[in-house]
Design a protein around this motif. Structure first.
Motif, PDB file in Angstrom:
ATOM      1  N   VAL A  98       2.691   4.475  -3.237  1.00  0.00           N
ATOM      2  CA  VAL A  98       3.955   3.770  -3.357  1.00  0.00           C
ATOM      3  C   VAL A  98       3.615   2.298  -3.454  1.00  0.00           C
ATOM      4  CG1 VAL A  98       6.161   3.272  -2.262  1.00  0.00           C
ATOM      5  CG2 VAL A  98       5.126   5.523  -1.974  1.00  0.00           C
ATOM      6  N   MET A  99       4.161   1.647  -4.476  1.00  0.00           N
ATOM      7  CA  MET A  99       3.887   0.231  -4.685  1.00  0.00           C
ATOM      8  C   MET A  99       4.842  -0.607  -3.836  1.00  0.00           C
ATOM      9  SD  MET A  99       1.529   0.918  -6.729  1.00  0.00           S
ATOM     10  CE  MET A  99       0.989  -0.658  -7.267  1.00  0.00           C
ATOM     11  N   ILE A 100       4.601  -1.907  -3.727  1.00  0.00           N
ATOM     12  CA  ILE A 100       5.469  -2.772  -2.936  1.00  0.00           C
ATOM     13  C   ILE A 100       6.860  -2.866  -3.546  1.00  0.00           C
ATOM     14  CG2 ILE A 100       3.643  -4.102  -1.853  1.00  0.00           C
ATOM     15  CD1 ILE A 100       4.097  -6.272  -3.939  1.00  0.00           C
ATOM     16  N   SER A 101       6.984  -2.516  -4.825  1.00  0.00           N
ATOM     17  CA  SER A 101       8.290  -2.497  -5.483  1.00  0.00           C
ATOM     18  C   SER A 101       8.977  -1.147  -5.299  1.00  0.00           C
ATOM     19  CB  SER A 101       8.122  -2.791  -6.966  1.00  0.00           C
ATOM     20  OG  SER A 101       7.306  -1.797  -7.559  1.00  0.00           O
ATOM     21  N   ARG A 102       8.400  -0.265  -4.480  1.00  0.00           N
ATOM     22  CA  ARG A 102       8.879   1.086  -4.181  1.00  0.00           C
ATOM     23  C   ARG A 102       8.782   2.029  -5.374  1.00  0.00           C
ATOM     24  NH1 ARG A 102       7.380  -0.143   0.082  1.00  0.00           N
ATOM     25  NH2 ARG A 102       8.647  -1.267   1.540  1.00  0.00           N
ATOM     26  N   LEU A 103       7.879   1.728  -6.298  1.00  0.00           N
ATOM     27  CA  LEU A 103       7.603   2.575  -7.436  1.00  0.00           C
ATOM     28  C   LEU A 103       6.583   3.625  -7.000  1.00  0.00           C
ATOM     29  CD1 LEU A 103       7.929   2.935 -10.575  1.00  0.00           C
ATOM     30  CD2 LEU A 103       5.821   1.640 -10.744  1.00  0.00           C
ATOM     31  N   HIS A 104       6.881   4.883  -7.237  1.00  0.00           N
ATOM     32  CA  HIS A 104       5.981   5.976  -6.869  1.00  0.00           C
ATOM     33  C   HIS A 104       5.178   6.386  -8.086  1.00  0.00           C
ATOM     34  CE1 HIS A 104       7.981   7.138  -2.960  1.00  0.00           C
ATOM     35  NE2 HIS A 104       8.787   6.227  -3.455  1.00  0.00           N
ATOM     36  N   SER A 158      -3.596  -5.168  -4.491  1.00  0.00           N
ATOM     37  CA  SER A 158      -2.815  -5.638  -3.347  1.00  0.00           C
ATOM     38  C   SER A 158      -1.352  -5.222  -3.433  1.00  0.00           C
ATOM     39  CB  SER A 158      -2.916  -7.150  -3.237  1.00  0.00           C
ATOM     40  OG  SER A 158      -2.394  -7.755  -4.401  1.00  0.00           O
ATOM     41  N   ALA A 159      -0.903  -4.705  -4.587  1.00  0.00           N
ATOM     42  CA  ALA A 159       0.488  -4.282  -4.748  1.00  0.00           C
ATOM     43  C   ALA A 159       0.746  -2.887  -4.202  1.00  0.00           C
ATOM     44  CB  ALA A 159       0.872  -4.328  -6.218  1.00  0.00           C
ATOM     45  N   ILE A 160      -0.274  -2.204  -3.731  1.00  0.00           N
ATOM     46  CA  ILE A 160      -0.098  -0.870  -3.178  1.00  0.00           C
ATOM     47  C   ILE A 160       0.382  -1.002  -1.737  1.00  0.00           C
ATOM     48  CG2 ILE A 160      -1.241   1.277  -2.531  1.00  0.00           C
ATOM     49  CD1 ILE A 160      -3.111   0.816  -4.901  1.00  0.00           C
ATOM     50  N   ALA A 161       1.556  -0.434  -1.471  1.00  0.00           N
ATOM     51  CA  ALA A 161       2.130  -0.517  -0.130  1.00  0.00           C
ATOM     52  C   ALA A 161       1.557   0.566   0.774  1.00  0.00           C
ATOM     53  CB  ALA A 161       3.646  -0.396  -0.186  1.00  0.00           C
ATOM     54  N   ARG A 162       1.497   1.805   0.270  1.00  0.00           N
ATOM     55  CA  ARG A 162       0.967   2.892   1.089  1.00  0.00           C
ATOM     56  C   ARG A 162       0.527   4.037   0.212  1.00  0.00           C
ATOM     57  NH1 ARG A 162       5.135   6.932   2.349  1.00  0.00           N
ATOM     58  NH2 ARG A 162       7.056   6.252   1.360  1.00  0.00           N
ATOM     59  N   VAL A 163      -0.287   4.907   0.788  1.00  0.00           N
ATOM     60  CA  VAL A 163      -0.759   6.102   0.111  1.00  0.00           C
ATOM     61  C   VAL A 163      -0.023   7.279   0.727  1.00  0.00           C
ATOM     62  CG1 VAL A 163      -2.759   7.565  -0.354  1.00  0.00           C
ATOM     63  CG2 VAL A 163      -3.018   5.094  -0.312  1.00  0.00           C
ATOM     64  N   ILE A 164       0.552   8.121  -0.124  1.00  0.00           N
ATOM     65  CA  ILE A 164       1.233   9.314   0.360  1.00  0.00           C
ATOM     66  C   ILE A 164       0.184  10.391   0.574  1.00  0.00           C
ATOM     67  CG2 ILE A 164       2.946  11.078  -0.180  1.00  0.00           C
ATOM     68  CD1 ILE A 164       4.296   8.977  -1.977  1.00  0.00           C
ATOM     69  N   VAL A 196       4.167   7.332 -17.935  1.00  0.00           N
ATOM     70  CA  VAL A 196       4.119   5.909 -18.242  1.00  0.00           C
ATOM     71  C   VAL A 196       2.983   5.309 -17.414  1.00  0.00           C
ATOM     72  CG1 VAL A 196       5.375   3.741 -18.183  1.00  0.00           C
ATOM     73  CG2 VAL A 196       6.593   5.850 -18.685  1.00  0.00           C
ATOM     74  N   TYR A 197       2.040   4.656 -18.069  1.00  0.00           N
ATOM     75  CA  TYR A 197       0.891   4.088 -17.385  1.00  0.00           C
ATOM     76  C   TYR A 197       1.115   2.594 -17.165  1.00  0.00           C
ATOM     77  CZ  TYR A 197      -1.305   8.517 -18.333  1.00  0.00           C
ATOM     78  OH  TYR A 197      -1.585   9.857 -18.370  1.00  0.00           O
ATOM     79  N   LEU A 198       1.078   2.176 -15.920  1.00  0.00           N
ATOM     80  CA  LEU A 198       1.295   0.781 -15.549  1.00  0.00           C
ATOM     81  C   LEU A 198       0.085   0.264 -14.798  1.00  0.00           C
ATOM     82  CD1 LEU A 198       4.898   1.334 -14.195  1.00  0.00           C
ATOM     83  CD2 LEU A 198       4.291   0.375 -16.398  1.00  0.00           C
ATOM     84  N   THR A 199      -0.247  -1.015 -15.003  1.00  0.00           N
ATOM     85  CA  THR A 199      -1.384  -1.631 -14.329  1.00  0.00           C
ATOM     86  C   THR A 199      -0.875  -2.628 -13.298  1.00  0.00           C
ATOM     87  OG1 THR A 199      -2.708  -1.389 -16.321  1.00  0.00           O
ATOM     88  CG2 THR A 199      -3.513  -2.933 -14.665  1.00  0.00           C
ATOM     89  N   PHE A 200      -1.387  -2.517 -12.074  1.00  0.00           N
ATOM     90  CA  PHE A 200      -1.001  -3.380 -10.963  1.00  0.00           C
ATOM     91  C   PHE A 200      -2.252  -3.932 -10.288  1.00  0.00           C
ATOM     92  CE2 PHE A 200       2.610  -0.493 -11.227  1.00  0.00           C
ATOM     93  CZ  PHE A 200       3.685  -1.351 -11.092  1.00  0.00           C
ATOM     94  N   ASP A 201      -2.070  -4.991  -9.520  1.00  0.00           N
ATOM     95  CA  ASP A 201      -3.129  -5.458  -8.640  1.00  0.00           C
ATOM     96  C   ASP A 201      -3.283  -4.465  -7.502  1.00  0.00           C
ATOM     97  OD1 ASP A 201      -3.502  -7.741 -10.107  1.00  0.00           O
ATOM     98  OD2 ASP A 201      -2.245  -8.993  -8.821  1.00  0.00           O
ATOM     99  N   GLN A 255      -9.947  -5.869  -9.793  1.00  0.00           N
ATOM    100  CA  GLN A 255      -9.052  -5.604  -8.662  1.00  0.00           C
ATOM    101  C   GLN A 255      -7.687  -5.118  -9.146  1.00  0.00           C
ATOM    102  OE1 GLN A 255      -9.715  -5.878  -5.131  1.00  0.00           O
ATOM    103  NE2 GLN A 255     -11.753  -5.760  -6.024  1.00  0.00           N
ATOM    104  N   THR A 256      -7.710  -4.175 -10.115  1.00  0.00           N
ATOM    105  CA  THR A 256      -6.475  -3.611 -10.635  1.00  0.00           C
ATOM    106  C   THR A 256      -6.514  -2.096 -10.519  1.00  0.00           C
ATOM    107  OG1 THR A 256      -7.354  -3.493 -12.881  1.00  0.00           O
ATOM    108  CG2 THR A 256      -6.094  -5.475 -12.302  1.00  0.00           C
ATOM    109  N   VAL A 257      -5.344  -1.506 -10.612  1.00  0.00           N
ATOM    110  CA  VAL A 257      -5.212  -0.056 -10.567  1.00  0.00           C
ATOM    111  C   VAL A 257      -4.188   0.348 -11.620  1.00  0.00           C
ATOM    112  CG1 VAL A 257      -3.462  -0.125  -8.741  1.00  0.00           C
ATOM    113  CG2 VAL A 257      -4.791   1.921  -9.055  1.00  0.00           C
TER     114      VAL A 257
END
Length: 141
Positions: free
Chosen positions: A43-49, A76-82, A69-74, A60-62
């Motif tokens: 779950v990203m910090i924007s609450r995107l799963h 550090s934008a990962i809030a938690r792992v389910i 849909v494939y999106l690239t984030f830093d 330092q990207t994921v």
């Protein structure tokens, strides 16, 4: 002399209640990021799963797969792992003994609640039947 003691106490208070918890949280997040692997649900910090498709440690990207849909984030934008279901099943044998001791108490507390819920559902079923009966009476006229 007392003003120096007050200043020292304020600094100590700030350290133990503000700085130290932030450092602990930062270490936990870094540990979580270091243990990420392809296929983890996050779950990203924007609450995107989404599901991790690729991790680039150099940049330092994921790359996250969100229903095709494939999106690239830093990172550090990962809030938690389910946690995945395989991890949950591996953890259940250790917690089964604790859960077994709590089950009788849960069943006892749930029994009155289920008995109280039954009359409400019966009255709802009776209400559903009343309009149907009146509709058929109207049709007979």
């Amino acid at each position: 002399m007392s003003s120096i003691i007050i200043i020292v106490l304020m600094i100590a208070f700030m350290y133990f209640f503000m700085i130290r918890p932030q450092q602990k949280q930062r270490k936990e997040h870094q540990s979580m990021v270091n243990h990420l692997k392809k296929g983890d649900q996050v779950v990203m910090i924007s609450r995107l799963h989404g599901v991790i498709d690729e991790i680039n440690t150099a940049d330092q990207t994921v790359t996250i797969d969100c229903e095709g849909v494939y999106l690239t984030f830093d990172l550090s934008a990962i809030a938690r792992v389910i946690p995945s279901k395989t991890q949950e099943t591996a953890e259940t044998p250790a917690s089964e003994s604790a859960a077994a001791s709590q089950e009788p108490a849960k069943e006892a507390s749930e029994a009155p609640a289920s008995q109280e819920a039954a009359p409400a559902s019966e009255s709802a079923a009776a209400d559903d039947q009343k309009p149907a009966q009146s509709d058929s009476a109207d049709a007979d006229k």
